[in-house]
Write an enzyme that holds these catalytic residues in place. Structure first.
Site, short mmCIF file in Angstrom:
data_model
loop_
_atom_site.label_atom_id
_atom_site.label_comp_id
_atom_site.label_asym_id
_atom_site.label_seq_id
_atom_site.Cartn_x
_atom_site.Cartn_y
_atom_site.Cartn_z
N ASP A 136 -5.93 47.56 -11.84
CA ASP A 136 -5.97 46.56 -10.77
C ASP A 136 -7.07 46.84 -9.76
O ASP A 136 -7.38 45.99 -8.92
CB ASP A 136 -4.65 46.58 -9.99
CG ASP A 136 -3.53 45.89 -10.74
OD1 ASP A 136 -3.77 44.80 -11.26
OD2 ASP A 136 -2.42 46.46 -10.78
C1 BGC Z 1 -2.57 50.05 -6.45
C2 BGC Z 1 -2.28 49.50 -7.76
C3 BGC Z 1 -1.69 48.14 -7.58
C4 BGC Z 1 -2.66 47.27 -6.81
C5 BGC Z 1 -2.19 45.85 -6.61
C6 BGC Z 1 -3.43 49.12 -5.70
O1 BGC Z 1 -3.59 49.62 -4.45
O2 BGC Z 1 -3.18 51.28 -6.61
O3 BGC Z 1 -1.42 50.37 -8.42
O4 BGC Z 1 -1.41 47.58 -8.81
O5 BGC Z 1 -2.89 47.85 -5.59
O6 BGC Z 1 -1.11 45.74 -5.76
C1 NOJ Z 2 0.24 49.44 -10.91
C2 NOJ Z 2 0.51 48.10 -11.48
O1 NOJ Z 2 1.87 47.80 -11.35
C3 NOJ Z 2 0.08 48.03 -12.92
O2 NOJ Z 2 0.26 46.75 -13.41
C4 NOJ Z 2 -1.36 48.46 -13.02
O3 NOJ Z 2 -1.74 48.35 -14.34
C5 NOJ Z 2 -1.57 49.82 -12.45
N1 NOJ Z 2 -1.13 49.82 -11.10
C6 NOJ Z 2 -3.01 50.29 -12.53
O4 NOJ Z 2 -3.80 49.73 -11.56
#
Ligand code: BGC
Ligand code: NOJ
Length: 816
Positions: free
Chosen positions: A488
């Site tokens: 993400d």
């Molecule tokens: C986090 C991710 C998350 C993304 C979207 C990021 O700060 O590290 O794990 O999926 O935000 O909410």
């Molecule tokens: C947490 C999110 O829930 C997941 O969907 C994502 O793939 C990982 N973060 C990596 O960014």
């Protein structure tokens, strides 16, 4: 050091001191009513949605930590103490917290008074039960005052913590004997209330927080308790609470048990009041509360409900069991990992001690992945979930990144554009069909974007998912990344300079060219499932086209996705490589390497092995494999959030546990069982139990992240419980290491284990029969099945047939 131990017989983790390195929690509830429960009775509960229908208040990120819960105060003569340690941090002569499957039990004692609290949510009901037993272990009579305490949340947890100008004027309660009703907003648009009750007469009660605690006091200094006398306060606005005052006399050796119930009740819109005339007087209709409390009015009834819950879990976990010399692996794979998979399936990423329950809804990607570790437990629920998720997909195959569980609608704030999302639907559906053989799901009519007029079969949804990748390729023939892919934080079209802007939804530089090698590899990994499903529904034409598309993608990866010693990660908005030896930081990433090898790319020509060796060389650490190296030391406008984290944390070179199992699985593809198992154990919490001061999180559940080698706190875990790590590690250990893997036509036996693992056995429930599988590795190999005996007869091949006969089948596997 350790703060407890596993009681494998009881399937409990036993915490032996209350001051754990972080609150160590459990989840209560399995269907619609849930509670978070810490080892000191902290936490909260909610009905269906942690934001919209929260029953009790919990203060995230507060001082002291873990503020709010179901508290009980004891006054034994002049001695006031809290038997769950918090909130008074009382010195206890004994303390133990047992977190079990859907229940927790805290036992303690002080000055000859013993306390035991068993907390759980009964199956099929919307309430928490707290069964409390007091025992006088001294030689003299004791006069005890017990006070219960919960603080009501005014339902919407977000408003509850922000909208004080309104909230301080709306709180309302009603008290009837030992039952305290919280009915804020019931007079207007709500048709539900909460009840907090105990099954014995009370000496008094309180419902006004200030009266109970004192305005300037904390939970550790409740003035009513010290006084030893309830005030019978009725909350009017401000902060409604529920406190019972029970006076009890215990002679030497005597025990008494009390059943507290905290429940959620709903009435039909036209039956909200006790009778029509009473609408104006505001007396609520207590029928649902009466029925609920009637059910749990005795200790025996509570015990019976707990026994039913225990049976439920025994039965569920009987679907996959492991026996092995390595107890840590056996207890994680056989019990705790599956338990966590149930929790992630239920919660998605909404409510934990790191997810506030007011933010993210259900993730499209997350929920599809959560299915992978859950589908063998309750396949019918996985089926329903798949249909919910698919209904939020857009007609062009793209997907809302998240949807709200109550409305089941896609979430506009985050929108779409995470270009890996559509492919995860194929994963989820394929996993469901391999588990169940239920192809009828493909014929289900499912809306697009929740619009019934756009409904088409689930098969068409998969087709659109597959084609979405094909229709959105970039200059190298690789899939466009959009806002991000699985990572993400790899926001290649974002270019954000404004503080506070969301990296995921900002797109200041829609390049139309940033590409993801990871999505490409995912496409090649999951593509064959799509091809298979096309064939099975008689669409050979589509299957052939898909095969060509997959071959073309492999070609594109070979031409533009290989960096010499590992797979590249992406191309940025300027067409520059990411995850290449040419980069200064972020030369190598874990995700594309894991997925490419899982997809079988480079298996024949040695590149797969090279890629995994590079991962080991550059990314491996004693606590798991970091996401990338070298960590980004400065913020890169063209990379987005990944470079916003300090080196070693989260996606910037943290050990992002979720993707470690991809390497584990990839290693099994190479037949390297020792290395596969090593990557499995490094992130597995049970193996770090005696390192709890550093790791800090619960030793019985996976955490999303462990700080990487660049971080100040290398080895420290965060974000336990709600992570895709649960599902993926379960897949890696059960399907690929222990090698019992559902496939379309049966159960494939294909172990890949360390040479020194001499034997193990697995029982697996599969499509209506039980397979009892023992694996003999006397030969000391890492992979390879020499022979299989099925029900006493030699069996050719590795795919056990579907029996569906309700019987137990004996399978003996000899490796060699
Ligand atoms: C986090 C991710 C998350 C993304 C979207 C990021 O700060 O590290 O794990 O999926 O935000 O909410
Ligand atoms: C947490 C999110 O829930 C997941 O969907 C994502 O793939 C990982 N973060 C990596 O960014």
């Amino acid at each position: 050091m350790q703060y407890g131990y596993f009681d494998d017989e009881m399937r409990e983790y036993v915490i032996t001191r209350p001051d754990t390195p972080y609150p160590w929690i459990n989840y209560l509830g399995c269907d619609e009513f849930y509670g978070l429960f810490s080892n000191t009775s902290g936490g909260y509960c909610f009905y269906r949605d942690a934001r919209m229908l929260r029953l009790i208040r919990y203060r995230y990120n507060n001082v002291p930590t873990d503020s709010g819960g179901r508290y009980f105060y004891l006054k034994d003569g002049d001695d006031v103490w809290t038997p769950t340690w918090k909130p008074m941090k009382s010195k206890l002569d004994r303390y133990e917290c047992r977190h079990g499957m859907g229940y927790s039990r805290i036992s303690s004692a002080r000055n000859g008074l013993a306390y035991s609290q068993t907390s759980f949510i009964p199956l099929g009901d919307k309430c928490e039960i707290h069964k409390i037993t007091l025992t006088n272990e001294s030689n003299a009579d004791k006069n005890i005052d017990m006070f219960s305490f919960i603080e009501f949340c005014l339902w919407n947890a977000n408003d509850d913590m922000t909208n004080f100008q309104r909230n301080f004027s709306i709180g309302e309660v009603e008290v009837e004997g030992s039952r305290i009703y919280h009915k804020t907003e019931y007079r207007e648009r709500r048709n539900h209330y909460a009840v907090w009750a105990v099954n014995v007469p009370v000496a008094g009660f309180d419902t006004d927080r200030q009266t109970f605690l004192g305005l300037y006091n904390g939970f550790d200094e409740p003035q009513v308790v010290f006084k030893g006398e309830a005030d019978n306060s009725i909350a009017s606005g401000w902060s409604p609470i529920g406190s019972h005052h029970i006076k009890t006399k215990l002679s030497a050796g005597e025990s008494q048990t009390f059943v507290f119930v905290l429940g959620y009740c709903e009435n039909p819109e036209d039956d909200k009041w006790e009778n029509a005339q009473q609408a104006a007087s505001g007396i609520i209709n207590k029928k649902p509360a009466n029925a609920m409390l009637e059910k749990y009015s005795t200790a025996e009834a509570a015990d019976k409900a707990l026994a039913a819950l225990n049976d439920y879990w025994k039965n569920l976990l009987g679907r996959f069991t492991v026996e092995a010399e390595d107890k840590k692996m056996a207890r994680m794979a056989g019990v705790w990992n599956q338990y966590q998979c149930m929790v992630t399936f239920n919660m998605s990423r909404s409510a934990s001690y790191f997810e506030s329950g007011i933010g993210r809804g259900m993730g499209f990607r997350d929920s599809n992945q959560d299915l992978l570790g859950f589908v063998h437990l309750v396949p019918e629920r996985a089926r329903a979930r798949i249909l919910d998720i698919a209904a939020t997909q857009f007609p062009d195959g793209s997907a809302y990144h998240q949807y709200q569980p109550l409305t089941k609608r896609g979430n506009n704030e985050v929108g779409s554009g995470f270009n890996d999302d559509p492919l995860w639907l194929i994963f989820g559906v394929a996993a469901y069909i391999k588990e169940t053989g239920d192809y009828s799901i493909l014929d289900e009519k499912v809306p697009f974007d929740n619009d019934e007029t756009l409904a088409d079969t689930l098969f068409v949804h998969l087709q659109r998912s597959f084609n979405y990748t094909l229709n959105n390729k970039g200059p190298h023939g690789l899939p466009l990344i959009g806002r991000a892919d699985w990572n993400d934080c790899l926001n290649l079209n974002c270019f954000s300079k404004t503080p506070g802007e969301s990296f995921q939804t900002t797109a200041n530089f829609e390049s139309g060219i940033a590409e993801s090698v990871m999505i490409a590899a995912m496409f090649v990994f999951v593509g064959p499932d799509y091809v298979e499903l096309c064939r099975r529904v008689g669409r050979n034409d589509k299957a052939e086209l898909a095969e060509k598309a997959i071959a073309a993608m492999v070609e594109a990866i070979n031409l533009h996705g290989w960096d010499g010693n590992w797979f590249l990660r992406a191309y940025d908005a300027h067409g520059k490589k990411i995850g290449s030896k040419e980069c200064e930081d972020g030369k190598i990433f874990i995700e594309s390497n894991g997925f490419a090898v899982m997809a079988g790319i480079g298996l024949e020509d040695g590149r797969a092995q090279k890629a995994l060796d590079s991962v080991k060389e550059h990314l491996d650490t004693p606590y798991g494999i970091v996401l990338l190296q070298p960590a980004y030391k400065e913020y890169h406008l063209e990379l987005g959030e990944v470079s916003s984290y300090p080196p070693g944390y989260k996606e910037n070179a943290g050990i992002f546990c979720h993707n470690n199992p991809w390497i584990t699985i990839a290693e099994t593809m190479l037949g390297r069982g020792t290395r596969a198992f090593e990557t499995y154990t490094k992130i597995c919490p049970a193996y770090r139990e005696d390192d709890s001061d550093l790791r800090r999180m619960e030793p019985y559940v996976y955490a999303q992240m462990v700080a990487g080698k660049d971080a100040e706190r290398f080895g420290e875990a965060k974000n336990s419980w709600l992570t895709g790590t649960a599902a993926w590690t379960f897949v890696s250990i059960s399907h690929f290491i222990l090698g019992v893997r559902p496939v379309y036509d049966g159960l494939l036996i294909d172990p890949c284990i360390p040479a020194n693992m001499k034997s193990y056995s697995v029982t697996r429930h599969f499509r209506g029969a039980d397979y009892h599988i023992t694996v003999d590795n006397g030969a000391g190999v890492e992979k390879g099945v020499k022979s299989i005996t099925l029900d006493g007869k030699p069996f050719e091949g590795k795919v056990l047939p579907v029996f569906g006969d309700g019987k137990v089948h004996q399978v003996v596997v000899v490796m060699g």
